[in-house]
Design an enzyme around this catalytic site. Structure first.
Site, PDB file in Angstrom:
ATOM      1  CE  LYS A  14      18.068  15.445  -6.488  1.00  0.00           C
ATOM      2  NZ  LYS A  14      19.401  15.300  -5.868  1.00  0.00           N
ATOM      3  NE  ARG A 123      25.563  16.051 -13.706  1.00  0.00           N
ATOM      4  CZ  ARG A 123      25.431  15.412 -12.557  1.00  0.00           C
ATOM      5  NH1 ARG A 123      24.226  14.987 -12.153  1.00  0.00           N
ATOM      6  NH2 ARG A 123      26.450  15.200 -11.783  1.00  0.00           N
ATOM      7  CB  THR A 129      26.831  16.620  -5.961  1.00  0.00           C
ATOM      8  OG1 THR A 129      27.032  15.908  -7.179  1.00  0.00           O
ATOM      9  CG2 THR A 129      25.927  15.859  -5.030  1.00  0.00           C
ATOM     10  NE  ARG A 140      22.207  19.962  -7.750  1.00  0.00           N
ATOM     11  CZ  ARG A 140      22.663  18.817  -8.250  1.00  0.00           C
ATOM     12  NH1 ARG A 140      23.918  18.722  -8.659  1.00  0.00           N
ATOM     13  NH2 ARG A 140      21.866  17.770  -8.353  1.00  0.00           N
ATOM     14  CG  ASN A 160      21.358  18.119  -4.704  1.00  0.00           C
ATOM     15  OD1 ASN A 160      20.226  17.630  -4.792  1.00  0.00           O
ATOM     16  ND2 ASN A 160      22.464  17.437  -4.939  1.00  0.00           N
ATOM     17  CG  HIS A 163      18.087  13.464 -10.928  1.00  0.00           C
ATOM     18  ND1 HIS A 163      19.252  12.800 -10.641  1.00  0.00           N
ATOM     19  CD2 HIS A 163      17.639  12.937 -12.085  1.00  0.00           C
ATOM     20  CE1 HIS A 163      19.486  11.906 -11.586  1.00  0.00           C
ATOM     21  NE2 HIS A 163      18.513  11.972 -12.475  1.00  0.00           N
TER      22      HIS A 163
HETATM   23  P1  ATP Z   1      21.641  13.814  -8.966  1.00  0.00           P
HETATM   24  O1  ATP Z   1      22.007  12.378  -9.338  1.00  0.00           O
HETATM   25  O2  ATP Z   1      20.512  13.876  -7.973  1.00  0.00           O
HETATM   26  O3  ATP Z   1      21.440  14.668 -10.170  1.00  0.00           O
HETATM   27  P2  ATP Z   1      24.389  14.316  -8.570  1.00  0.00           P
HETATM   28  O4  ATP Z   1      24.571  13.494  -9.800  1.00  0.00           O
HETATM   29  O5  ATP Z   1      24.980  15.671  -8.574  1.00  0.00           O
HETATM   30  O6  ATP Z   1      22.878  14.462  -8.215  1.00  0.00           O
HETATM   31  P3  ATP Z   1      25.073  11.944  -7.071  1.00  0.00           P
HETATM   32  O7  ATP Z   1      26.483  11.650  -6.721  1.00  0.00           O
HETATM   33  O8  ATP Z   1      24.431  11.179  -8.170  1.00  0.00           O
HETATM   34  O9  ATP Z   1      24.928  13.522  -7.311  1.00  0.00           O
HETATM   35  O10 ATP Z   1      24.247  11.775  -5.717  1.00  0.00           O
HETATM   36  C1  ATP Z   1      22.839  11.663  -5.762  1.00  0.00           C
HETATM   37  C2  ATP Z   1      22.257  12.537  -4.668  1.00  0.00           C
HETATM   38  O11 ATP Z   1      22.629  12.018  -3.408  1.00  0.00           O
HETATM   39  C3  ATP Z   1      22.782  13.968  -4.626  1.00  0.00           C
HETATM   40  O12 ATP Z   1      22.132  14.802  -5.534  1.00  0.00           O
HETATM   41  C4  ATP Z   1      22.488  14.350  -3.200  1.00  0.00           C
HETATM   42  O13 ATP Z   1      21.117  14.673  -3.006  1.00  0.00           O
HETATM   43  C5  ATP Z   1      22.782  13.070  -2.466  1.00  0.00           C
HETATM   44  N1  ATP Z   1      24.175  12.973  -2.006  1.00  0.00           N
HETATM   45  C6  ATP Z   1      25.269  12.748  -2.766  1.00  0.00           C
HETATM   46  N2  ATP Z   1      26.378  12.688  -2.030  1.00  0.00           N
HETATM   47  C7  ATP Z   1      25.990  12.868  -0.759  1.00  0.00           C
HETATM   48  C8  ATP Z   1      26.663  12.904   0.505  1.00  0.00           C
HETATM   49  N3  ATP Z   1      27.971  12.721   0.600  1.00  0.00           N
HETATM   50  N4  ATP Z   1      25.949  13.137   1.616  1.00  0.00           N
HETATM   51  C9  ATP Z   1      24.622  13.296   1.536  1.00  0.00           C
HETATM   52  N5  ATP Z   1      23.927  13.267   0.392  1.00  0.00           N
HETATM   53  C10 ATP Z   1      24.591  13.061  -0.739  1.00  0.00           C
HETATM   54 MG    MG Z   2      23.690  11.607 -10.049  1.00  0.00          MG
END
Ligand code: ATP
Ligand code: MG
Length: 195
Positions: A14, A123, A129, A140, A160, A163
């Site tokens: 990212k 993962r 996340t 992370r 973070n 992805h």
């Molecule tokens: P990714 O899909 O990017 O691998 P993830 O699966 O761990 O990450 P998701 O729940 O899919 O997390 O959320 C996608 C992205 O949105 C997160 O990686 C983060 O950058 C952002 N994000 C998620 N939750 C929040 C939140 N509550 N506040 C701000 N940003 C968030």
């Molecule tokens: Mg995700």
């Protein structure tokens, strides 16, 4: 069923990963776990591409809001005061918009990673996340500390670094979305892993 060695997942470095100079470090951690890079490119995503990358369904957007709410509850903050609403879906929609801004703020690295249980293992290497709760030893947890509390106050997504697809099905869709119907997947053997 495919050969278990051929399970693929989709990974992006990212904007914060690119700007912190962590492209090499992230790739290193995937390779040292004996996962194989079978496609890799730097590119500048458009808003539309990012908008179509992240799911739009109510359940997924609500989950984004829940991640914020869980953090507020844990640390005793009031969602309504912080976000002017305590509705998970409405918070999720705001976060999703910030996510598009964040993800288009720099060039990214896109990769297809192959290996046994690639989806779950990547993962695990990335960590959860929210960086502030990610264990040391994860990407992370070792290189970031962000939290929805700070991010949402600053009206931006949680940064973070990386992805990674969450399921094999999502990986298939994301590989097609980012590399096209006929993704340029390379076929080679890695010493010690594939022989
Ligand atoms: P990714 O899909 O990017 O691998 P993830 O699966 O761990 O990450 P998701 O729940 O899919 O997390 O959320 C996608 C992205 O949105 C997160 O990686 C983060 O950058 C952002 N994000 C998620 N939750 C929040 C939140 N509550 N506040 C701000 N940003 C968030
Ligand atoms: Mg995700």
């Amino acid at each position: 069923m495919i050969n278990p060695k051929e399970e693929k997942t989709f990974v992006m470095v990212k904007p914060d990963g690119v700007k912190k100079g962590l492209i090499g470090e992230i790739i290193k951690r995937l390779e040292q776990r004996d996962l194989k890079i079978v496609a890799l490119q730097m590119f500048q995503p458009t808003k539309d591409e990012i908008d179509n990358h992240y799911p739009k369904d109510e359940q997924w957007v609500t989950r984004l809001g829940q991640k914020t709410k869980m953090t507020y509850e844990k640390y005793g903050y009031d969602a309504k005061k912080e976000m002017s609403t305590d509705n998970d879906f409405e918070i999720g929609q705001m976060v999703r918009e910030w996510l598009v801004d964040y993800m288009t703020s720099a060039p990214l690295i896109r990769m297809v990673i192959q290996g046994i249980h690639a989806v779950d293992v990547v993962r695990k290497i990335a960590g959860p996340t929210i960086p502030s709760v990610a264990d040391m030893g994860t990407i992370r947890g070792d290189f970031s500390i962000d939290s929805p509390l700070l991010a949402n106050r600053e009206k931006r997504a949680v940064m973070n670094l990386v992805h990674a697809s969450e399921t094999a099905e999502e990986a298939g869709q994301e590989i097609k979305h980012w590399f096209g119907e006929n993704p340029p997947i390379f076929d080679y053997k890695r010493f010690g892993v594939d022989n």
